[in-house]
Scaffold this motif. Structure first.
Motif, short mmCIF file in Angstrom:
data_model
loop_
_atom_site.label_atom_id
_atom_site.label_comp_id
_atom_site.label_asym_id
_atom_site.label_seq_id
_atom_site.Cartn_x
_atom_site.Cartn_y
_atom_site.Cartn_z
N ASN A 42 -6.40 3.96 59.59
CA ASN A 42 -4.91 3.80 60.52
C ASN A 42 -3.34 3.90 58.93
OD1 ASN A 42 -5.88 1.98 58.50
ND2 ASN A 42 -4.46 0.09 59.38
N PRO A 44 -0.33 3.19 57.32
CA PRO A 44 0.56 1.71 57.33
C PRO A 44 1.49 2.69 57.27
CG PRO A 44 -0.81 2.36 55.11
CD PRO A 44 -1.19 3.33 56.34
N ARG A 45 2.81 1.83 57.51
CA ARG A 45 3.59 1.45 57.50
C ARG A 45 4.45 2.46 55.97
NH1 ARG A 45 8.35 -0.59 59.62
NH2 ARG A 45 7.98 -0.89 62.03
N HIS A 46 5.40 2.91 55.75
CA HIS A 46 5.16 3.66 54.27
C HIS A 46 5.56 2.65 53.34
CE1 HIS A 46 6.31 7.96 56.22
NE2 HIS A 46 7.99 7.35 57.43
N GLN A 48 4.28 -0.55 52.91
CA GLN A 48 3.44 -0.46 53.19
C GLN A 48 2.18 0.25 51.78
OE1 GLN A 48 2.41 -3.89 52.97
NE2 GLN A 48 0.35 -3.45 52.71
N ALA A 49 2.40 1.86 52.42
CA ALA A 49 1.63 2.75 52.43
C ALA A 49 2.49 2.67 50.66
CB ALA A 49 1.92 4.04 52.85
N HIS A 52 0.42 -0.36 48.07
CA HIS A 52 -1.48 0.22 48.45
C HIS A 52 -1.28 1.32 47.10
CE1 HIS A 52 -2.61 -2.52 50.94
NE2 HIS A 52 -2.14 -2.32 52.14
N GLU A 86 5.44 9.19 50.37
CA GLU A 86 6.26 8.66 50.91
C GLU A 86 7.34 7.69 50.51
OE1 GLU A 86 4.29 7.04 53.26
OE2 GLU A 86 3.27 8.49 53.45
#
Length: 98
Positions: A42, A44-46, A48-49, A52, A86
């Motif tokens: 999956n 994730p939105r920018h 959140q990515a 991480h 990102e």
């Protein structure tokens, strides 16, 4: 707490890593790179990515500093490329108020 762009701007890494990441960011493709780096399918939105990826990059930086045998400079560069990529995508998708 710093916003995401400020956190990225305050990263201080060796110039060789930073230059390699800047050269690679034009080839960044989130559909290909994110699943490999974040070990999941999956996307994730920018924001959140990026969070991480910043955690992953901090771990890689710690491995680099402590000269851990499992440290991978290529993975470190990949993580930095993804962070920059990102951030660019997030800026491009954010409406600008004039």
């Amino acid at each position: 707490m710093l916003d995401i762009h400020s956190r990225i701007a305050t990263l201080k890494r060796p110039s060789l890593l930073a230059r390699a990441a800047r050269f690679g960011v034009d080839e960044y493709r989130r559909e290909v790179h994110l699943p490999r780096l974040l070990k999941g399918d999956n996307l994730p939105r920018h924001g959140q990515a990026i969070l991480h990826l910043l955690e992953l990059e901090a771990d890689l930086e710690q491995q680099r500093i402590t000269r851990t045998g499992s440290y991978s400079p290529a993975r470190h560069v990949d993580a930095l490329i993804a962070i920059l990529g990102e951030a660019q995508l997030m800026r491009a998708s954010t409406p600008h108020i004039v």
